[in-house]
Design an enzyme around this catalytic site. Structure first.
Site, PDB file in Angstrom:
ATOM      1  N   LEU A   1       0.835  -1.204   0.000  1.00  0.00           N
ATOM      2  CA  LEU A   1       0.000   0.000   0.000  1.00  0.00           C
ATOM      3  C   LEU A   1       0.872   1.256   0.000  1.00  0.00           C
ATOM      4  O   LEU A   1       0.740   2.126  -0.854  1.00  0.00           O
ATOM      5  CB  LEU A   1      -0.924  -0.012   1.234  1.00  0.00           C
ATOM      6  CG  LEU A   1      -1.851   1.181   1.418  1.00  0.00           C
ATOM      7  CD1 LEU A   1      -2.938   1.205   0.338  1.00  0.00           C
ATOM      8  CD2 LEU A   1      -2.536   1.137   2.807  1.00  0.00           C
TER       9      LEU A   1
ATOM     10  N   ILE B   1       7.750  -2.601   2.502  1.00  0.00           N
ATOM     11  CA  ILE B   1       6.982  -3.824   2.275  1.00  0.00           C
ATOM     12  C   ILE B   1       7.606  -4.992   3.049  1.00  0.00           C
ATOM     13  O   ILE B   1       8.721  -5.437   2.746  1.00  0.00           O
ATOM     14  CB  ILE B   1       6.863  -4.132   0.764  1.00  0.00           C
ATOM     15  CG1 ILE B   1       6.308  -2.899   0.032  1.00  0.00           C
ATOM     16  CG2 ILE B   1       5.979  -5.367   0.556  1.00  0.00           C
ATOM     17  CD1 ILE B   1       5.043  -2.283   0.620  1.00  0.00           C
ATOM     18  N   THR B   2       6.851  -5.451   4.036  1.00  0.00           N
ATOM     19  CA  THR B   2       7.306  -6.543   4.887  1.00  0.00           C
ATOM     20  C   THR B   2       7.400  -7.836   4.082  1.00  0.00           C
ATOM     21  O   THR B   2       6.487  -8.165   3.323  1.00  0.00           O
ATOM     22  CB  THR B   2       6.330  -6.734   6.060  1.00  0.00           C
ATOM     23  OG1 THR B   2       6.232  -5.494   6.755  1.00  0.00           O
ATOM     24  CG2 THR B   2       6.823  -7.813   7.020  1.00  0.00           C
TER      25      THR B   2
ATOM     26  N   GLY C   1      18.136  -2.802  34.816  1.00  0.00           N
ATOM     27  CA  GLY C   1      19.226  -1.840  34.998  1.00  0.00           C
ATOM     28  C   GLY C   1      20.219  -1.894  33.848  1.00  0.00           C
ATOM     29  O   GLY C   1      19.833  -2.063  32.692  1.00  0.00           O
TER      30      GLY C   1
ATOM     31  N   GLU D   1       1.039  -0.440   9.926  1.00  0.00           N
ATOM     32  CA  GLU D   1      -0.422  -0.637   9.733  1.00  0.00           C
ATOM     33  C   GLU D   1      -1.185   0.599  10.214  1.00  0.00           C
ATOM     34  O   GLU D   1      -2.283   0.512  10.759  1.00  0.00           O
ATOM     35  CB  GLU D   1      -0.898  -1.943  10.364  1.00  0.00           C
ATOM     36  CG  GLU D   1      -0.255  -3.137   9.654  1.00  0.00           C
ATOM     37  CD  GLU D   1      -1.118  -4.370   9.559  1.00  0.00           C
ATOM     38  OE1 GLU D   1      -2.340  -4.274   9.744  1.00  0.00           O
ATOM     39  OE2 GLU D   1      -0.543  -5.436   9.262  1.00  0.00           O
TER      40      GLU D   1
ATOM     41  N   THR E   1       0.093   4.681  11.681  1.00  0.00           N
ATOM     42  CA  THR E   1       0.681   5.209  12.922  1.00  0.00           C
ATOM     43  C   THR E   1      -0.418   5.342  13.983  1.00  0.00           C
ATOM     44  O   THR E   1      -1.613   5.398  13.654  1.00  0.00           O
ATOM     45  CB  THR E   1       1.274   6.604  12.698  1.00  0.00           C
ATOM     46  OG1 THR E   1       0.197   7.489  12.330  1.00  0.00           O
ATOM     47  CG2 THR E   1       2.341   6.601  11.602  1.00  0.00           C
TER      48      THR E   1
HETATM   49  N1  CAA Z   1     -13.668   0.380   5.531  1.00  0.00           N
HETATM   50  C1  CAA Z   1     -14.210   0.572   4.319  1.00  0.00           C
HETATM   51  N2  CAA Z   1     -14.065   1.754   3.655  1.00  0.00           N
HETATM   52  C2  CAA Z   1     -13.319   2.712   4.236  1.00  0.00           C
HETATM   53  C3  CAA Z   1     -12.738   2.553   5.499  1.00  0.00           C
HETATM   54  C4  CAA Z   1     -12.935   1.315   6.159  1.00  0.00           C
HETATM   55  N3  CAA Z   1     -12.398   1.095   7.350  1.00  0.00           N
HETATM   56  N4  CAA Z   1     -12.057   3.665   5.818  1.00  0.00           N
HETATM   57  C5  CAA Z   1     -12.222   4.515   4.804  1.00  0.00           C
HETATM   58  N5  CAA Z   1     -12.992   3.938   3.845  1.00  0.00           N
HETATM   59  C6  CAA Z   1     -13.455   4.551   2.596  1.00  0.00           C
HETATM   60  C7  CAA Z   1     -14.255   5.787   2.978  1.00  0.00           C
HETATM   61  O1  CAA Z   1     -15.595   5.457   3.236  1.00  0.00           O
HETATM   62  C8  CAA Z   1     -14.076   6.675   1.778  1.00  0.00           C
HETATM   63  O2  CAA Z   1     -15.025   6.335   0.796  1.00  0.00           O
HETATM   64  P1  CAA Z   1     -16.147   7.426   0.366  1.00  0.00           P
HETATM   65  O3  CAA Z   1     -15.348   8.485  -0.354  1.00  0.00           O
HETATM   66  O4  CAA Z   1     -17.062   6.654  -0.484  1.00  0.00           O
HETATM   67  O5  CAA Z   1     -16.754   7.940   1.640  1.00  0.00           O
HETATM   68  C9  CAA Z   1     -12.700   6.303   1.256  1.00  0.00           C
HETATM   69  O6  CAA Z   1     -12.361   5.028   1.824  1.00  0.00           O
HETATM   70  C10 CAA Z   1     -11.662   7.317   1.634  1.00  0.00           C
HETATM   71  O7  CAA Z   1     -11.672   7.415   3.053  1.00  0.00           O
HETATM   72  P2  CAA Z   1     -11.298   8.730   3.832  1.00  0.00           P
HETATM   73  O8  CAA Z   1     -12.002   9.902   3.210  1.00  0.00           O
HETATM   74  O9  CAA Z   1     -11.481   8.484   5.278  1.00  0.00           O
HETATM   75  O10 CAA Z   1      -9.737   8.839   3.436  1.00  0.00           O
HETATM   76  P3  CAA Z   1      -8.589   9.728   4.031  1.00  0.00           P
HETATM   77  O11 CAA Z   1      -7.740  10.171   2.897  1.00  0.00           O
HETATM   78  O12 CAA Z   1      -9.108  10.755   4.969  1.00  0.00           O
HETATM   79  O13 CAA Z   1      -7.690   8.630   4.798  1.00  0.00           O
HETATM   80  C11 CAA Z   1      -6.957   7.289   6.632  1.00  0.00           C
HETATM   81  C12 CAA Z   1      -8.111   7.880   5.852  1.00  0.00           C
HETATM   82  C13 CAA Z   1      -7.623   6.621   7.819  1.00  0.00           C
HETATM   83  C14 CAA Z   1      -5.964   8.326   7.105  1.00  0.00           C
HETATM   84  C15 CAA Z   1      -6.272   6.217   5.751  1.00  0.00           C
HETATM   85  O14 CAA Z   1      -5.588   6.805   4.663  1.00  0.00           O
HETATM   86  C16 CAA Z   1      -5.276   5.372   6.524  1.00  0.00           C
HETATM   87  O15 CAA Z   1      -5.672   4.413   7.192  1.00  0.00           O
HETATM   88  N6  CAA Z   1      -3.961   5.719   6.448  1.00  0.00           N
HETATM   89  C17 CAA Z   1      -2.936   4.873   7.033  1.00  0.00           C
HETATM   90  C18 CAA Z   1      -2.491   3.857   6.033  1.00  0.00           C
HETATM   91  C19 CAA Z   1      -1.916   2.656   6.669  1.00  0.00           C
HETATM   92  O16 CAA Z   1      -2.451   2.132   7.632  1.00  0.00           O
HETATM   93  N7  CAA Z   1      -0.807   2.179   6.109  1.00  0.00           N
HETATM   94  C20 CAA Z   1      -0.198   1.004   6.611  1.00  0.00           C
HETATM   95  C21 CAA Z   1       0.378   0.236   5.480  1.00  0.00           C
HETATM   96  S1  CAA Z   1       0.367  -1.461   5.730  1.00  0.00           S
HETATM   97  C22 CAA Z   1       1.772  -1.829   6.629  1.00  0.00           C
HETATM   98  O17 CAA Z   1       2.196  -1.125   7.463  1.00  0.00           O
HETATM   99  C23 CAA Z   1       2.321  -3.082   6.146  1.00  0.00           C
HETATM  100  C24 CAA Z   1       3.307  -3.900   6.803  1.00  0.00           C
HETATM  101  O18 CAA Z   1       4.153  -4.341   6.090  1.00  0.00           O
HETATM  102  C25 CAA Z   1       3.149  -4.399   8.207  1.00  0.00           C
END
Ligand code: CAA
Length: 389
Positions: free
Chosen positions: A129, A161-162, A344, A368, A370
């Site tokens: 992602l 990417i893990t 310690g 996943e 912050t």
């Molecule tokens: N379930 C279903 N749909 C969802 C949702 C959910 N939980 N959350 C958001 N959506 C949908 C919304 O409904 C919206 O759709 P509509 O336009 O139809 O309403 C669309 O997605 C966009 O959502 P937002 O407007 O809320 O988007 P935003 O730009 O404000 O972002 C955010 C929201 C929560 C900040 C999100 O971008 C986010 O979670 N960011 C963090 C990303 C992340 O967790 N990355 C981790 C990568 S994985 C990793 O770390 C891998 C590893 O190797 C361990």
């Protein structure tokens, strides 16, 4: 009346499952943890031990030759592996993260093709992602998939990417309709063997060193149309729905790391003598131990409650997944830091495992999403009137 039998208390079966996982981890995973941290090498022996016991991807449903562990059992596996070796706990965790988009939204053909090799342990599955300029702001990704004949041409870079390079399969989120923001993102299965896929150098990290983290490059990679997961434009929703479930697994990882640190510290304070008695007899340290145990149990209960919601697909999973991940990872950071304090000067050296656990705990507050993003997610849910209770 609420039916309390259907909440989140682990059953006898879950308890027996935990004992089985713990036995394998203590015998065959924990002994490799320090070396994996020291060398930065993926602990193959730990992978093979988890694979032999079917703990490497326990969430894969039985119809795809998997164990079919429910969300709570999967959490228990990840917790127990993390207690022994945080880096190794990313094997079951990331196999779930990588495959869940297919399980939630993929076609029957995609599930049939890609889940059995993960269930058998012949392949691992990663999740792509984040990008260099799109971390918390995931919608701003620029990796592009352009329709081309009967498929797509994929170009771009994914970062952090893990298990990149080790995994044979990748769920990749890419823009198919620029300008449509979140509605213009689609999800695809990409194979390591696809022409044009390559990997960056392993990142030099603070912790989880035995779990490789690399960039993934896509240079005119041709993807057949039937490798799209779900319909065009549904990829971002699938990415977020996946994280709702898998943030619970990161909470489990945090709980496991914290339990490992508390267990080690409990043993140490009863052995270590100062001022003529075991340091466990000093009330100041007893208060620290009590706080550590109390916070850990609160984190575990929230994590199990979230796992039950993940299993049932409850409407308030988004809130609980974020809350469990955020709370458990903050608690893991506190507990591992206190464990170092209890040892310690010894705790500050690599001769003891707690400094590794403290470094490993840090990532659970970051990946996943912050913990600042988790708080955004929770606040939005609260302001929208959820959870309803
Ligand atoms: N379930 C279903 N749909 C969802 C949702 C959910 N939980 N959350 C958001 N959506 C949908 C919304 O409904 C919206 O759709 P509509 O336009 O139809 O309403 C669309 O997605 C966009 O959502 P937002 O407007 O809320 O988007 P935003 O730009 O404000 O972002 C955010 C929201 C929560 C900040 C999100 O971008 C986010 O979670 N960011 C963090 C990303 C992340 O967790 N990355 C981790 C990568 S994985 C990793 O770390 C891998 C590893 O190797 C361990």
């Amino acid at each position: 009346m609420t039916d309390f039998t259907d909440l989140y208390t682990p059953t006898e079966e879950h308890r027996a499952f935990r004992a089985a996982v713990r036995e394998v981890c203590e015998a065959k995973v924990a002994p490799n943890a320090a070396e994996a941290d020291e060398t930065g090498e993926f602990p193959k022996a730990s992978y093979e031990a988890l694979r032999a016991a079917d703990f490497h991807a326990p969430h894969i449903p039985e119809e795809y030759d998997g164990v079919g562990a429910d969300a709570l059992a999967t959490v228990i596996v990840i917790e127990e592996v993390a207690r022994a070796c945080a880096a190794s706990s990313l094997i079951p965790a990331v196999n779930k993260l990588g495959t869940l988009p297919i399980i939630l939204a993929g076609s029957a053909e995609l599930r049939q093709k890609y889940l059995p090799p993960v269930a058998s342990g012949d392949a691992m599955f990663s999740y792509c992602l984040s990008e260099p300029e799109a971390g918390s702001d995931a919608v701003s990704m620029t990796t592009r998939a352009v329709a081309d004949g009967d498929g797509y041409l994929l170009n771009g870079v994914k970062r952090w990417i893990t298990n990149a390079g080790l995994s044979d399969f990748y769920t990749v989120f890419a823009v198919t309709d620029p300008g449509a923001r979140s509605k213009g993102i689609s999800a695809f299965v990409v194979e390591k063997a696809d022409d044009g896929v390559s990997f960056g150098a392993p990142e030099k990290k603070l912790g989880i060193k035995g779990s490789p983290t690399r960039e993934v490059y896509f240079d005119n990679v041709r993807i057949p149309a039937d490798r799209m997961i779900g319909a065009p434009g549904t990829g971002f929703g699938t990415a977020m729905r996946t994280l709702d479930h898998t943030r619970v697994t990161i909470a489990a990882q945090a709980v496991g790391i914290a339990q490992g640190a508390l267990d080690y510290a409990l043993g140490y304070v009863q052995e270590r003598k100062q001022f003529g008695k075991a340091i466990a007899e000093f009330q100041g340290l007893q208060f620290m131990l009590a706080d550590m145990g109390m916070k850990l149990e609160a984190a575990r209960q929230l994590t199990y409650a979230a796992a039950a919601k993940s299993q049932r697909g409850d409407a308030d999973l988004t809130y609980f997944g974020a809350a469990a991940k955020c709370f458990a990872s903050d608690v893991a950071m506190e507990i591992t830091t206190d464990a170092v304090q209890l040892l310690g000067g010894y705790g500050y050296t690599r001769d003891y495992p707690v400094e590794r656990m403290m470094r490993d705990a840090k990532i659970t507050q970051i990946y996943e999403g912050t913990n600042q993003v988790q708080r955004i997610v929770m606040a939005r849910q609260l302001l929208a009137g959820l959870p309803t209770n």
